[in-house]
Motif scaffolding. Structure first.
Motif, mmCIF file in Angstrom:
data_model
loop_
_atom_site.group_PDB
_atom_site.id
_atom_site.type_symbol
_atom_site.label_atom_id
_atom_site.label_comp_id
_atom_site.label_asym_id
_atom_site.label_seq_id
_atom_site.Cartn_x
_atom_site.Cartn_y
_atom_site.Cartn_z
ATOM 1 N N LEU A 49 -6.253 0.599 -5.813
ATOM 2 C CA LEU A 49 -5.166 1.139 -4.991
ATOM 3 C C LEU A 49 -3.950 1.459 -5.847
ATOM 4 C CD1 LEU A 49 -3.729 1.525 -2.161
ATOM 5 C CD2 LEU A 49 -3.158 -0.887 -2.303
ATOM 6 N N PHE A 50 -3.744 0.651 -6.896
ATOM 7 C CA PHE A 50 -2.548 0.827 -7.726
ATOM 8 C C PHE A 50 -2.682 1.968 -8.724
ATOM 9 C CE2 PHE A 50 -2.835 -3.642 -6.515
ATOM 10 C CZ PHE A 50 -1.698 -3.704 -5.735
ATOM 11 N N ALA A 90 -8.176 -10.360 -7.214
ATOM 12 C CA ALA A 90 -6.957 -10.041 -6.471
ATOM 13 C C ALA A 90 -6.675 -11.169 -5.479
ATOM 14 C CB ALA A 90 -7.127 -8.719 -5.725
ATOM 15 N N TYR A 125 -10.818 -0.421 5.906
ATOM 16 C CA TYR A 125 -9.417 -0.752 5.637
ATOM 17 C C TYR A 125 -9.304 -1.962 4.702
ATOM 18 C CZ TYR A 125 -4.561 -2.026 6.329
ATOM 19 O OH TYR A 125 -3.237 -2.349 6.110
ATOM 20 N N THR A 126 -10.050 -3.018 5.007
ATOM 21 C CA THR A 126 -9.916 -4.219 4.175
ATOM 22 C C THR A 126 -10.436 -3.966 2.751
ATOM 23 O OG1 THR A 126 -11.966 -5.032 5.133
ATOM 24 C CG2 THR A 126 -9.961 -5.946 6.023
ATOM 25 N N ASP A 131 0.779 -6.798 -10.255
ATOM 26 C CA ASP A 131 -0.173 -5.747 -9.870
ATOM 27 C C ASP A 131 0.489 -4.373 -9.983
ATOM 28 O OD1 ASP A 131 -2.365 -7.324 -9.356
ATOM 29 O OD2 ASP A 131 -1.849 -7.655 -7.264
ATOM 30 N N LEU A 132 1.726 -4.285 -9.518
ATOM 31 C CA LEU A 132 2.441 -3.002 -9.593
ATOM 32 C C LEU A 132 2.782 -2.664 -11.039
ATOM 33 C CD1 LEU A 132 4.816 -3.475 -6.523
ATOM 34 C CD2 LEU A 132 3.020 -1.771 -6.714
ATOM 35 N N ALA A 182 2.085 1.846 -3.447
ATOM 36 C CA ALA A 182 0.989 2.322 -4.304
ATOM 37 C C ALA A 182 0.667 3.794 -4.036
ATOM 38 C CB ALA A 182 -0.255 1.470 -4.073
ATOM 39 N N PRO A 188 -6.506 -10.967 7.036
ATOM 40 C CA PRO A 188 -6.365 -11.133 5.586
ATOM 41 C C PRO A 188 -5.013 -11.721 5.172
ATOM 42 C CG PRO A 188 -7.269 -8.979 6.107
ATOM 43 C CD PRO A 188 -6.872 -9.591 7.401
ATOM 44 N N ALA A 221 0.838 -1.205 0.000
ATOM 45 C CA ALA A 221 0.000 0.000 0.000
ATOM 46 C C ALA A 221 0.876 1.260 0.000
ATOM 47 C CB ALA A 221 -0.925 0.000 1.203
ATOM 48 N N SER A 250 -5.125 -11.122 -2.783
ATOM 49 C CA SER A 250 -5.341 -10.694 -1.390
ATOM 50 C C SER A 250 -6.823 -10.803 -1.002
ATOM 51 C CB SER A 250 -4.844 -9.261 -1.192
ATOM 52 O OG SER A 250 -5.500 -8.403 -2.089
ATOM 53 N N SER A 251 -7.722 -10.574 -1.963
ATOM 54 C CA SER A 251 -9.160 -10.710 -1.672
ATOM 55 C C SER A 251 -9.507 -12.162 -1.376
ATOM 56 C CB SER A 251 -10.006 -10.229 -2.850
ATOM 57 O OG SER A 251 -9.845 -8.854 -3.038
ATOM 58 N N LEU A 293 3.923 1.041 -11.981
ATOM 59 C CA LEU A 293 4.601 1.394 -10.738
ATOM 60 C C LEU A 293 5.946 0.693 -10.625
ATOM 61 C CD1 LEU A 293 1.555 1.371 -8.264
ATOM 62 C CD2 LEU A 293 2.432 3.247 -9.635
ATOM 63 N N SER A 296 0.063 -1.097 -13.312
ATOM 64 C CA SER A 296 -0.220 0.327 -13.108
ATOM 65 C C SER A 296 1.028 1.192 -13.282
ATOM 66 C CB SER A 296 -0.803 0.537 -11.713
ATOM 67 O OG SER A 296 -2.001 -0.176 -11.586
ATOM 68 N N PHE A 349 -7.485 -1.704 1.256
ATOM 69 C CA PHE A 349 -6.098 -2.174 1.175
ATOM 70 C C PHE A 349 -5.941 -3.688 1.058
ATOM 71 C CE2 PHE A 349 -5.926 1.947 3.381
ATOM 72 C CZ PHE A 349 -5.166 2.631 2.446
ATOM 73 N N VAL A 350 -7.034 -4.428 1.134
ATOM 74 C CA VAL A 350 -6.959 -5.873 0.885
ATOM 75 C C VAL A 350 -7.620 -6.173 -0.462
ATOM 76 C CG1 VAL A 350 -7.669 -8.156 1.688
ATOM 77 C CG2 VAL A 350 -6.895 -6.441 3.326
ATOM 78 N N ASP A 351 -8.814 -5.571 -0.652
ATOM 79 C CA ASP A 351 -9.485 -5.745 -1.945
ATOM 80 C C ASP A 351 -9.017 -4.704 -2.963
ATOM 81 O OD1 ASP A 351 -10.917 -7.816 -0.834
ATOM 82 O OD2 ASP A 351 -12.588 -6.554 -0.230
ATOM 83 N N TYR A 352 -8.223 -3.754 -2.532
ATOM 84 C CA TYR A 352 -7.658 -2.688 -3.390
ATOM 85 C C TYR A 352 -8.729 -1.788 -3.998
ATOM 86 C CZ TYR A 352 -3.708 -5.970 -3.327
ATOM 87 O OH TYR A 352 -2.708 -6.824 -2.945
ATOM 88 N N ARG A 353 -9.931 -1.711 -3.395
ATOM 89 C CA ARG A 353 -11.019 -0.918 -3.980
ATOM 90 C C ARG A 353 -11.153 0.388 -3.204
ATOM 91 N NH1 ARG A 353 -16.118 -3.590 -3.988
ATOM 92 N NH2 ARG A 353 -16.579 -2.246 -5.764
#
Lengths: 422, 310
Positions: free
Chosen positions: B55-56, A380, B272-273, A97-98, A76, A192, A73, A382-383, A103, A101, B276-280
């Motif tokens: 997020l990106f 994603a 937060y999730t 992912d980076l 980003a 998570p 984060a 992470s999701s 990055l 975009s 920063f977890v789902d990036y939305r």
């Protein structure tokens, strides 16, 4: 008169210094390298960087350490604002992912000018750092998981090293004495980033299932059934209901948690699973020898994941050539003399001598697969990780039955897939 | 010869303009700071709530989606649960307990016995210890205290023979909220105590003495004189602690990360999730806007109810 002369000379000297200082400063490049291993594991890396700084007075590198959970984060946020470190330590799964975009810097021209190590073909998991044919990161360290155990406790209980998931549950029963010694310990937390995610996938993959997969080119589908997920939930929850894993692990998220590292050393836990550096930390805290073995096999295969770290260059870096020179140094065997990780290059890895008690990693590495099947998907990672850990945690704490939780997993995966596609 | 009084020289238009602008120029730096550090991010967050943005891709403009993020957040069943957790378990219970405990402790600390024994400075310093402990340290310490096997709390309970085995307070749904609330109240109580104590000490002693002369007992003095005089302070404390707690992220995140499962998920951790977890970032910002609106509405109603007499 004499004083005036001195004054003029001093003024001229000051002027000369002022004029030449920026030029001199330009010859001396300062780079920032940011990494996220915990401070307890960075002594070897710092030693390698110190060695670089001594031999390269013109390119000085400063190491920054940031918590792994915050690093992505932070990047980003920083990079779009024109800031960030010159060289970045990344989990394999972040690179694309980076890169998507913009990055990360496209390393193609730098590789063409001076290839790292024995060439890019020598690097493991390079596909995870590649997007549309361009390389945005270099795999740096590679690892997998192995079963870590206390041979003395197994011997005392008359238990042989379990070879399958069912055998593991039986062994855990025999190794639990009801007086503070538990057969199996694992991070069952709901965060998570909890390590539960790793075990769930090992279990599903080895039993011929997976959460999602590309069933035809460009077509992603949920593969696991509600029964598959519920079976995994029931299996791992069985350790808590049988009392063969301590209930307190429902709050533990990290493989490096003192409950696990210290637990194995103290003998509170007879068996757990660790990546190499965590196993070494546990061995360092244990007076008795620890051993490693293979991950249990399922009905279809035995499998673990090939994880690791990559290195990338910030597109904002004013010194990409120097950053690349330093990155090639980090990738070289020289760094791995002090850096306590497995290198992600086959030739360097082959030249390493593994300690005897790390045989489990040697055996698992050829059977390890990357998370490529998830990284390329529209969801994603992470999701997915957050969803799995949350619902397994809900089962462990008795909030939901495996059937209810597995249905929630499937419903949310479907929604995530739909959103990802659109 | 007589000297005629002369009128003051007429001011130049530039001087008049300067005088008129002077107050605005004086407040301008403060306004700029507020605009830059408060209004700017707030407006950006509101704008973000109407966009779909990863997020990106923070450096770019997102896709404008109207109220879609709000619709999604408000129809998500987990939002309802997070709202209940935030309102009831995190905020109402801890605010009420802090006010009750804070008032009781402040009355105790205001007792003349402490000043008579010259111990006032000591007890006031001790009561501040939790407040000066960073929340991160406080939660980490409490997690160790509550550890099922090695924690002091469980060891003490076992030593007293109250339990046979350690209780994993943060792992069980029956105990996890109590554990979080204990951490929060321990850390945040001193603010309430010190503020009420300051208000108590500002009440003139003559009022109490007059009441005593008129025959009022101690209970009547506290309920008829002290409490009504404390009302404005208690009102402000209630408002502040409610807003701070409702928006709080630290205690739940550090203690449980919203777990076990999603049992302690609150709106702040959901925000937060999502971000920063789902990036939305857009959906996460929508949760933030909803939280702000709830607190804004609460503050309006609260002030209306509390101060309507005025």
């Amino acid at each position: 008169m004499k004083h005036a002369l001195w004054r003029h000379a001093a003024l001229m000297a000051t002027g000369l210094v002022a004029l030449t200082a920026p030029v001199l400063a330009q010859d001396h490049v300062n780079l920032i390298f940011r990494q996220f291993d915990p401070p307890t594991e960075t002594a070897g890396l710092q030693a390698a960087i110190d060695a670089w700084n001594t031999s390269h007075p013109d390119i000085q590198v400063r190491m920054e350490t940031m918590a792994g959970g915050d690093t992505l984060a932070q990047l980003a946020r920083e990079i779009p604002a024109g800031a960030g470190p010159d060289i970045q330590h990344m989990a394999f799964v972040w690179t694309r992912d980076l890169a998507k975009s913009n990055l990360l810097l496209d390393l193609g021209p730098l590789i063409e000018a001076e290839a790292p190590g024995a060439g890019t073909d020598d690097f493991l998991a390079l596909e995870l750092a590649t997007l549309d044919g361009k390389i945005y990161g270099m795999p740096w360290s590679a690892d997998t998981f192995a079963m870590a155990y206390r041979p003395d406790l197994l011997e005392a209980a008359g238990v042989t090293l379990p070879d399958t998931w069912d055998e593991l549950a039986t062994a855990a029963q025999a190794l639990s004495n009801g007086d503070g010694q538990y057969g199996l310990c694992f991070p069952a937390g709901s965060a998570p980033d909890s390590g539960m995610w790793t075990l769930v996938n090992y279990y599903l993959w080895s039993n011929g299932s997976t959460l999602i997969d590309e069933t035809a080119p460009g077509t992603w589908e949920i593969v696991a059934s509600a029964e598959d997920i519920a079976a995994a939930m029931t299996y791992f929850n069985g350790f808590f209901t049988a009392g063969t894993a301590p209930e307190s692990l429902i709050t533990v998220n990290s493989w490096g948690d003192p409950e696990l590292i210290g637990g194995l050393g103290r003998g509170d836990c007879a068996i757990t699973f660790f990546p190499p550096q965590t196993f070494r930390a546990a061995q360092g805290q244990s007076e008795l020898p620890l051993e490693t073995g293979m991950i249990p096999a399922g009905s279809e295969m035995r499998i673990s994941h090939l994880g690791g770290r990559a290195l990338g260059i910030n597109p904002n870096s004013k010194h990409p050539e120097q950053a690349w020179a330093f990155m090639r140094y980090l990738l070289s065997p020289e760094t791995f003399k002090t850096y306590n990780q497995y290198p992600a290059q086959e030739s360097v890895l082959d030249a390493l001598d593994f300690p005897e008690n790390e045989q489990g990693y040697v055996d698992m590495l050829p059977q390890a697969r990357t998370f490529e099947r998830y990284i390329s998907s529209p969801i994603a990672v992470s999701s997915m990780t957050g969803l799995i850990n949350r619902e397994f945690g809900a089962v462990f704490s008795g909030q939901r039955s495996p059937e209810e939780a597995s249905q929630i997993v499937l419903d949310e995966l479907a929604a995530l897939l739909e959103r990802g596609k659109s | 010869m007589t000297v005629l009084p002369t009128s003051a020289p007429a001011e130049e238009p530039a001087q008049i303009l300067g005088k008129k602008l002077e107050p605005y120029l004086l407040v301008l730096p403060a306004m700029l700071i507020l605009a830059f550090f408060f209004a700017g991010p707030a407006v950006y967050n509101i704008a973000l709530a109407f966009q779909e943005l990863s997020l990106f891709d923070l450096g770019r403009e997102g896709k404008w989606v109207g109220f879609a993020n709000f619709a999604e957040v408000l129809t998500d069943p987990s939002t309802g649960q997070s709202l209940i957790n935030t309102t009831l378990w995190l905020t109402i219970i801890t605010v009420v307990l802090r006010l009750a405990l804070g008032l009781g402790l402040a009355l105790l600390l205001n007792a003349t016995v402490f000043s008579r024994w010259k111990l006032g400075w000591l007890v006031r310093s001790l009561i501040l210890v939790p407040w000066v402990t960073p929340p991160v340290v406080a939660v980490a310490a409490w997690k160790w205290l509550l550890d099922a096997r090695y924690g002091v709390v469980n060891q003490a309970l076992m030593g007293l023979g109250l339990i046979d085995q350690g209780i994993p307070f943060l792992a069980r749904t029956s105990t996890v909220w109590g554990a979080i609330e204990t951490m929060l109240i321990w850390r945040e109580l001193p603010f309430v105590v010190i503020t009420i104590l300051a208000a108590l000490q500002s009440i003139p002693s003559e009022l109490r003495e007059a009441a005593r002369i008129d025959g009022a007992n101690e209970f009547q003095i506290q309920t008829r004189i002290v409490l009504p005089l404390l009302k404005p302070v208690l009102a402000v404390i209630t408002l502040l602690t409610t807003i701070w707690t409702f928006n709080n992220f630290v205690y739940v995140w550090l203690a449980t990360r919203g777990g076990p499962g999603d049992y302690t998920q609150v709106l702040a951790t959901q925000m937060y999730t999502t971000s920063f977890v789902d990036y939305r970032m857009g959906a996460g910002a929508a949760v933030g806007v909803v939280m702000s609106l709830i607190m804004f509405a609460f503050a309006l109603v609260y002030f209306f109810v509390i101060f309507r007499e005025k």
